[in-house]
Design a protein around this motif. Structure first.
Motif, PDB file in Angstrom:
ATOM      1  N   CYS A   1       1.789   7.436  11.062  1.00 22.84           N
ATOM      2  CA  CYS A   1       0.952   6.489  10.331  1.00 22.84           C
ATOM      3  C   CYS A   1       0.866   5.151  11.071  1.00 22.84           C
ATOM      4  CB  CYS A   1       1.522   6.280   8.937  1.00 22.84           C
ATOM      5  SG  CYS A   1       0.361   5.557   7.808  1.00 22.84           S
ATOM      6  N   HIS A   2       1.983   4.677  11.556  1.00 24.20           N
ATOM      7  CA  HIS A   2       2.009   3.351  12.198  1.00 24.20           C
ATOM      8  C   HIS A   2       1.329   3.342  13.560  1.00 24.20           C
ATOM      9  CE1 HIS A   2       4.569   0.593   9.712  1.00 24.20           C
ATOM     10  NE2 HIS A   2       4.674   1.724   9.034  1.00 24.20           N
TER      11      HIS A   2
ATOM     12  N   GLN B   1       0.829  -1.199   0.000  1.00 24.41           N
ATOM     13  CA  GLN B   1       0.000   0.000   0.000  1.00 24.41           C
ATOM     14  C   GLN B   1       0.862   1.247   0.000  1.00 24.41           C
ATOM     15  OE1 GLN B   1      -2.951   0.132   3.155  1.00 24.41           O
ATOM     16  NE2 GLN B   1      -2.976  -2.109   3.163  1.00 24.41           N
ATOM     17  N   SER B   2       0.245   2.352  -0.362  1.00 24.71           N
ATOM     18  CA  SER B   2       0.890   3.646  -0.265  1.00 24.71           C
ATOM     19  C   SER B   2       1.239   3.877   1.209  1.00 24.71           C
ATOM     20  CB  SER B   2      -0.094   4.699  -0.748  1.00 24.71           C
ATOM     21  OG  SER B   2       0.410   5.968  -0.526  1.00 24.71           O
TER      22      SER B   2
ATOM     23  N   VAL C   1       8.496  -8.644   2.854  1.00 28.24           N
ATOM     24  CA  VAL C   1       8.729  -8.280   4.246  1.00 28.24           C
ATOM     25  C   VAL C   1       9.419  -9.439   4.967  1.00 28.24           C
ATOM     26  CG1 VAL C   1       7.687  -7.439   6.382  1.00 28.24           C
ATOM     27  CG2 VAL C   1       6.672  -6.814   4.188  1.00 28.24           C
TER      28      VAL C   1
ATOM     29  N   LYS D   1      11.375  -4.201   5.135  1.00 32.83           N
ATOM     30  CA  LYS D   1      10.369  -4.190   4.074  1.00 32.83           C
ATOM     31  C   LYS D   1      11.047  -3.655   2.823  1.00 32.83           C
ATOM     32  CE  LYS D   1       5.950  -1.813   3.592  1.00 32.83           C
ATOM     33  NZ  LYS D   1       5.674  -2.239   2.265  1.00 32.83           N
TER      34      LYS D   1
ATOM     35  N   TYR E   1       2.672  -1.111  16.769  1.00 34.81           N
ATOM     36  CA  TYR E   1       2.958  -0.269  15.594  1.00 34.81           C
ATOM     37  C   TYR E   1       3.149  -1.082  14.310  1.00 34.81           C
ATOM     38  CZ  TYR E   1       3.671   3.393  19.054  1.00 34.81           C
ATOM     39  OH  TYR E   1       3.491   4.285  20.085  1.00 34.81           O
ATOM     40  N   ILE E   2       2.852  -2.351  14.386  1.00 35.05           N
ATOM     41  CA  ILE E   2       3.026  -3.201  13.210  1.00 35.05           C
ATOM     42  C   ILE E   2       1.686  -3.334  12.493  1.00 35.05           C
ATOM     43  CG2 ILE E   2       3.519  -5.568  12.470  1.00 35.05           C
ATOM     44  CD1 ILE E   2       5.569  -5.607  14.826  1.00 35.05           C
ATOM     45  N   ILE E   3       1.685  -3.019  11.206  1.00 29.37           N
ATOM     46  CA  ILE E   3       0.429  -2.926  10.464  1.00 29.37           C
ATOM     47  C   ILE E   3       0.074  -4.219   9.763  1.00 29.37           C
ATOM     48  CG2 ILE E   3      -0.717  -1.727   8.527  1.00 29.37           C
ATOM     49  CD1 ILE E   3       0.919   0.751   9.250  1.00 29.37           C
ATOM     50  N   ILE E   4       1.064  -4.869   9.255  1.00 28.18           N
ATOM     51  CA  ILE E   4       0.858  -5.915   8.274  1.00 28.18           C
ATOM     52  C   ILE E   4       0.134  -7.161   8.809  1.00 28.18           C
ATOM     53  CG2 ILE E   4       2.975  -7.300   8.452  1.00 28.18           C
ATOM     54  CD1 ILE E   4       3.457  -6.528   5.506  1.00 28.18           C
TER      55      ILE E   4
ATOM     56  N   LEU F   1      11.409   8.801  13.561  1.00 24.69           N
ATOM     57  CA  LEU F   1      10.849   9.518  12.413  1.00 24.69           C
ATOM     58  C   LEU F   1       9.351   9.732  12.606  1.00 24.69           C
ATOM     59  CD1 LEU F   1      12.780   7.744   9.520  1.00 24.69           C
ATOM     60  CD2 LEU F   1      13.225  10.003  10.499  1.00 24.69           C
TER      61      LEU F   1
ATOM     62  N   SER G   1       7.097  10.991  10.747  1.00 27.39           N
ATOM     63  CA  SER G   1       6.185  10.621   9.652  1.00 27.39           C
ATOM     64  C   SER G   1       5.845   9.131   9.728  1.00 27.39           C
ATOM     65  CB  SER G   1       6.824  10.948   8.302  1.00 27.39           C
ATOM     66  OG  SER G   1       8.026  10.233   8.149  1.00 27.39           O
TER      67      SER G   1
ATOM     68  N   MET H   1      12.209  -1.331  10.563  1.00 28.81           N
ATOM     69  CA  MET H   1      11.881  -1.043  11.961  1.00 28.81           C
ATOM     70  C   MET H   1      12.774  -1.917  12.842  1.00 28.81           C
ATOM     71  SD  MET H   1       7.704  -1.137  11.543  1.00 28.81           S
ATOM     72  CE  MET H   1       7.292  -0.977  13.272  1.00 28.81           C
TER      73      MET H   1
ATOM     74  N   HIS I   1       5.906  -5.388  -2.297  1.00 28.24           N
ATOM     75  CA  HIS I   1       6.901  -5.464  -1.227  1.00 28.24           C
ATOM     76  C   HIS I   1       7.209  -6.909  -0.871  1.00 28.24           C
ATOM     77  CE1 HIS I   1       3.270  -5.348   1.680  1.00 28.24           C
ATOM     78  NE2 HIS I   1       3.695  -6.575   1.630  1.00 28.24           N
TER      79      HIS I   1
ATOM     80  N   TRP J   1      13.410   3.807  13.378  1.00 20.30           N
ATOM     81  CA  TRP J   1      12.887   3.729  12.003  1.00 20.30           C
ATOM     82  C   TRP J   1      13.983   4.121  11.027  1.00 20.30           C
ATOM     83  CZ3 TRP J   1       7.588   2.490  11.841  1.00 20.30           C
ATOM     84  CH2 TRP J   1       6.906   2.627  13.046  1.00 20.30           C
TER      85      TRP J   1
HETATM   86  C1  HEC Z   1       0.942   6.832   5.386  1.00 17.01           C
HETATM   87  C2  HEC Z   1       1.169   5.651   6.167  1.00 17.01           C
HETATM   88  C3  HEC Z   1       2.567   5.105   6.367  1.00 17.01           C
HETATM   89  C4  HEC Z   1       3.744   5.794   6.583  1.00 17.01           C
HETATM   90  C5  HEC Z   1       3.978   7.279   6.617  1.00 17.01           C
HETATM   91  C6  HEC Z   1       4.758   4.781   6.789  1.00 17.01           C
HETATM   92  N1  HEC Z   1       4.217   3.528   6.704  1.00 17.01           N
HETATM   93 FE1  HEC Z   1       5.205   1.761   7.006  1.00 17.01          FE
HETATM   94  N2  HEC Z   1       3.506   0.726   6.556  1.00 17.01           N
HETATM   95  C7  HEC Z   1       2.285   1.290   6.175  1.00 17.01           C
HETATM   96  C8  HEC Z   1       1.371   0.226   5.794  1.00 17.01           C
HETATM   97  C9  HEC Z   1      -0.072   0.415   5.311  1.00 17.01           C
HETATM   98  C10 HEC Z   1       2.061  -0.985   5.966  1.00 17.01           C
HETATM   99  C11 HEC Z   1       1.530  -2.401   5.707  1.00 17.01           C
HETATM  100  C12 HEC Z   1       2.195  -2.980   4.487  1.00 17.01           C
HETATM  101  C13 HEC Z   1       1.699  -2.429   3.199  1.00 17.01           C
HETATM  102  O1  HEC Z   1       0.509  -2.513   2.948  1.00 17.01           O
HETATM  103  O2  HEC Z   1       2.520  -1.908   2.415  1.00 17.01           O
HETATM  104  C14 HEC Z   1       3.396  -0.638   6.454  1.00 17.01           C
HETATM  105  C15 HEC Z   1       4.368  -1.560   6.777  1.00 17.01           C
HETATM  106  C16 HEC Z   1       5.636  -1.247   7.216  1.00 17.01           C
HETATM  107  C17 HEC Z   1       6.612  -2.220   7.635  1.00 17.01           C
HETATM  108  C18 HEC Z   1       6.361  -3.714   7.777  1.00 17.01           C
HETATM  109  C19 HEC Z   1       5.881  -3.983   9.224  1.00 17.01           C
HETATM  110  C20 HEC Z   1       4.514  -3.408   9.506  1.00 17.01           C
HETATM  111  O3  HEC Z   1       4.404  -2.482  10.300  1.00 17.01           O
HETATM  112  O4  HEC Z   1       3.543  -3.857   8.900  1.00 17.01           O
HETATM  113  C21 HEC Z   1       7.759  -1.538   7.924  1.00 17.01           C
HETATM  114  C22 HEC Z   1       9.077  -2.122   8.417  1.00 17.01           C
HETATM  115  C23 HEC Z   1       7.492  -0.137   7.710  1.00 17.01           C
HETATM  116  N3  HEC Z   1       6.186   0.021   7.284  1.00 17.01           N
HETATM  117  C24 HEC Z   1       8.404   0.888   7.925  1.00 17.01           C
HETATM  118  C25 HEC Z   1       8.121   2.238   7.768  1.00 17.01           C
HETATM  119  C26 HEC Z   1       9.094   3.311   7.931  1.00 17.01           C
HETATM  120  C27 HEC Z   1      10.552   3.104   8.328  1.00 17.01           C
HETATM  121  C28 HEC Z   1       8.446   4.487   7.671  1.00 17.01           C
HETATM  122  C29 HEC Z   1       8.991   5.886   7.652  1.00 17.01           C
HETATM  123  C30 HEC Z   1      10.192   6.119   6.862  1.00 17.01           C
HETATM  124  C31 HEC Z   1       7.061   4.155   7.354  1.00 17.01           C
HETATM  125  N4  HEC Z   1       6.912   2.787   7.432  1.00 17.01           N
HETATM  126  C32 HEC Z   1       6.085   5.065   7.044  1.00 17.01           C
HETATM  127  C33 HEC Z   1       1.989   2.617   6.196  1.00 17.01           C
HETATM  128  C34 HEC Z   1       2.887   3.661   6.419  1.00 17.01           C
END
Ligand code: HEC
Length: 170
Positions: free
Chosen positions: A148-149, A63-64, A72, A97, A157-160, A142, A144, A112, A70, A127
């Motif tokens: 989101c997380h 996702q954005s 992971v 990732k 803070y883990i989304i996936i 960070l 930013s 992370m 990706h 981060w």
């Molecule tokens: C606008 C929202 C957003 C931002 C900002 C963001 N992420 Fe994420 N991140 C996500 C999403 C949604 C996922 C779930 C995987 C996917 O769908 O791509 C994710 C997944 C990840 C994961 C895999 C583990 C997990 O939490 O699911 C890592 C590692 C990660 N992001 C690192 C980062 C880092 C480092 C930054 C900043 C540089 C960052 N992200 C910024 C939305 C975001």
């Protein structure tokens, strides 16, 4: 002759076995940096040999803002803690990732790293973002990334994937 044969056979078997991930201790608060973390996930314990996050094997649509596709990976400390009933990743957990564009070319890596005492207010995550060659693009607490997380604060803070889910049968 027999000994030599056994020796060669062992070498062959070792060569065929999947590379084991070195069981290195967690990175500490005093040493953590983008460069140090890159050294850990490339030279010391190449993430390409780690386990995939269950359900995110090979290229998966992402996702954005992370990229169209990706992969992971998780290190052994996190892998061995799953399923985690309390939905907390243990100290030393690393999640890498690797992000790809629509043409499946690598764009960057977002990482992370759980570092005890590094940022208690935000789950103690360090981060980092790197270009495909390992050049640091951003690192540290960070905001930013956190903004989101933190929607998944109750999953550390883990989304996936929920941390308390059992691992799928291999
Ligand atoms: C606008 C929202 C957003 C931002 C900002 C963001 N992420 Fe994420 N991140 C996500 C999403 C949604 C996922 C779930 C995987 C996917 O769908 O791509 C994710 C997944 C990840 C994961 C895999 C583990 C997990 O939490 O699911 C890592 C590692 C990660 N992001 C690192 C980062 C880092 C480092 C930054 C900043 C540089 C960052 N992200 C910024 C939305 C975001």
């Amino acid at each position: 002759m027999k000994t030599l044969l056994a020796f060669l056979l062992t070498l062959l078997l070792l060569g065929c076995a999947p590379a084991e991930q070195p069981r290195l201790p967690a990175l500490g608060r005093a040493e953590i940096s983008g460069a140090r973390l890159w050294q850990r996930i490339s030279a010391e314990a190449d993430f390409e040999h780690w386990a995939f996050w269950p359900g995110h094997e090979e290229l998966q649509p992402g996702q954005s803002p992370h990229g169209q596709f990706h992969e992971v990976y998780i290190n052994y400390l996190l892998e061995e803690a799953l399923p985690a009933a309390g939905r907390r990743a243990p100290n030393g957990s690393l999640i890498v990732k690797e992000n790809f564009d629509a043409d499946r070319r690598p764009t960057n890596l977002t990482v992370m790293a759980k570092v005890e005492g590094y940022d208690p207010a935000n789950g103690d995550w360090f981060w980092a973002a790197y270009d495909p060659q390992g050049k640091v693009q951003a690192e540290g607490r960070l905001q930013s990334c956190i903004d989101c997380h933190e929607g998944m604060k109750d999953n550390d803070y883990i989304i996936i994937r929920r941390l308390d889910l059992s691992l799928p049968e291999q």
